[in-house]
Write an enzyme that holds these catalytic residues in place. Structure first.
Site, PDB file in Angstrom:
ATOM      1  N   GLY A  35      43.964 -47.508  49.738  1.00 38.95           N
ATOM      2  CA  GLY A  35      44.733 -48.237  48.734  1.00 38.95           C
ATOM      3  C   GLY A  35      44.562 -49.746  48.784  1.00 38.95           C
ATOM      4  O   GLY A  35      45.111 -50.460  47.935  1.00 38.95           O
ATOM      5  N   LYS A 187      73.014 -62.574  23.875  1.00 39.78           N
ATOM      6  CA  LYS A 187      73.137 -61.266  24.508  1.00 39.78           C
ATOM      7  C   LYS A 187      73.527 -61.450  25.967  1.00 39.78           C
ATOM      8  O   LYS A 187      73.370 -62.533  26.529  1.00 39.78           O
ATOM      9  CB  LYS A 187      71.817 -60.482  24.389  1.00 39.78           C
ATOM     10  N   SER A 219      59.959 -55.384  27.200  1.00 35.81           N
ATOM     11  CA  SER A 219      59.810 -54.540  28.385  1.00 35.81           C
ATOM     12  C   SER A 219      60.250 -53.122  28.018  1.00 35.81           C
ATOM     13  O   SER A 219      59.440 -52.306  27.590  1.00 35.81           O
ATOM     14  CB  SER A 219      60.631 -55.141  29.523  1.00 35.81           C
ATOM     15  N   THR A 220      61.534 -52.815  28.126  1.00 36.74           N
ATOM     16  CA  THR A 220      62.001 -51.481  27.704  1.00 36.74           C
ATOM     17  C   THR A 220      62.151 -51.412  26.184  1.00 36.74           C
ATOM     18  O   THR A 220      62.226 -50.317  25.618  1.00 36.74           O
ATOM     19  CB  THR A 220      63.385 -51.183  28.304  1.00 36.74           C
TER      20      THR A 220
HETATM   21  C1  R5P Z   1      64.813 -61.702  29.023  1.00 40.22           C
HETATM   22  O1  R5P Z   1      65.569 -62.663  29.037  1.00 40.22           O
HETATM   23  C2  R5P Z   1      63.487 -61.717  28.329  1.00 40.22           C
HETATM   24  O2  R5P Z   1      63.321 -62.891  27.609  1.00 40.22           O
HETATM   25  C3  R5P Z   1      63.346 -60.523  27.396  1.00 40.22           C
HETATM   26  O3  R5P Z   1      64.342 -60.592  26.398  1.00 40.22           O
HETATM   27  C4  R5P Z   1      63.480 -59.225  28.164  1.00 40.22           C
HETATM   28  O4  R5P Z   1      62.613 -59.234  29.263  1.00 40.22           O
HETATM   29  C5  R5P Z   1      63.175 -58.031  27.283  1.00 40.22           C
HETATM   30  O5  R5P Z   1      63.397 -56.880  28.046  1.00 40.22           O
HETATM   31  P1  R5P Z   1      63.748 -55.500  27.362  1.00 40.22           P
HETATM   32  O6  R5P Z   1      62.664 -55.187  26.386  1.00 40.22           O
HETATM   33  O7  R5P Z   1      63.793 -54.517  28.509  1.00 40.22           O
HETATM   34  O8  R5P Z   1      65.093 -55.658  26.724  1.00 40.22           O
END
Ligand code: R5P
Length: 291
Positions: A35, A187, A219-220
């Site tokens: 690895g 948020k 990301s998600t």
């Molecule tokens: C966080 O503050 C970043 O700017 C993005 O809003 C965040 O990484 C997005 O992550 P996800 O798609 O998981 O909500």
């Protein structure tokens, strides 16, 4: 100057070399049966000004390690100067100790890049620009907003929406490039579960308009889905999502984003994409502007 691409340059190395009119080489790399990573610089680089391109998307630890090994090898070959181009900088979201006892991950990564031999660093739109202060050398930020704006030129009557306050500066830059209006949401994220929720919503500005959400990372997809829901509730005609780095970490992140009513998803090539639902913009011109 010559450009050398690591295993995760994702085509940016070639594209950059073409724009700069210099030679491009790919590093030799393999993974041993146990690895561990191996790299070898296959050309004579003595006295050269070398730009090494390695993005650090998944598997992040392997790609970071390969970058460090390339930097060590280049310095041993007596290069004159090394610039590390890291289109997507892994660990950049852990740029503060949010909870007592946490590691400051971005500091570890940037110090390792510097101590392995990079004189300069170019990162495409990091999560927080101030975090680059942990790199004790010349750190530059490539801004791909002009390239993203070109992909969005045909959108009729757009309003740019930052899905959180941290993305406000980005939304302002995109709005300026498109000659459009902007707004933002607030948020909050649960630091343990990672779940996001809306603190304050959009204004009346969104009614009947095409909303372009802009973020640094998807990301998600949770942030984009939340912002799309809030936009439609505020009367948006359609919602488009754009981000610099498309990680899409869960298997069905793209399907879930589409199901939230997001009509187009536009990201850059700092991370490889395979889905036909994702439009990809080349960031190489934005990096070339910084070299
Ligand atoms: C966080 O503050 C970043 O700017 C993005 O809003 C965040 O990484 C997005 O992550 P996800 O798609 O998981 O909500």
């Amino acid at each position: 100057m010559i450009v050398i691409g690591g295993s995760a340059h994702n085509g940016i190395g070639q594209s950059l070399a073409k724009i700069l009119g210099v030679k491009f080489y790919e590093v030799e790399h393999k993974v041993f049966p146990d690895g561990e990573s191996y790299v070898r610089i296959p050309v004579d680089v003595m006295g050269e000004d070398v730009v090494v391109v390695q993005s650090t998307y998944y598997p992040q630890d392997k790609h970071v390690m390969e970058l460090l090994l390339m930097l060590e090898a280049l310095n041993a070959l007596m290069v004159s100067n090394v610039t590390a181009v890291v289109p997507y900088l892994a660990y950049s979201r852990q740029d503060r100790r949010f909870r007592h006892g946490e590691a400051l991950s971005i500091k570890v990564v940037l110090q390792a890049i510097r101590h392995s031999g990079a004189n300069s660093l170019v990162v495409v739109e990091p999560h927080h620009p101030d975090a680059l202060a942990h790199f004790e050398g010349d750190a530059r930020i490539a801004d791909p907003i002009p390239e993203l704006a070109s992909a969005l030129k045909g959108v009729n009557d757009p309003v740019i929406l930052a899905p959180d306050k941290g993305a406000l500066d980005r939304a302002q830059r995109l709005a300026k490039a498109l000659g459009a209006d902007y707004d933002y949401l607030e948020k909050s994220r649960d630091r343990v579960t990672g779940e996001v929720s809306l603190v304050s919503g959009p204004t009346e500005k969104l009614r009947g308009r095409s909303v372009i959400l802009v973020d640094d990372i998807i990301s998600t997809g949770g942030t984009m889905m939340l912002a799309a829901k809030a936009s439609y509730e505020a009367g948006a005609k359609e919602v488009i999502a754009t981000a610099v780095h498309g990680l899409f970490v869960s298997d069905n992140a793209i399907e879930r984003i589409k199901a939230a009513g997001i009509k187009r998803i536009i990201v850059t090539n700092t991370v490889p994409q395979t889905s036909p639902h994702v439009e990809v913009v080349d960031v190489s011109p934005s990096i070339a502007r910084k070299l």
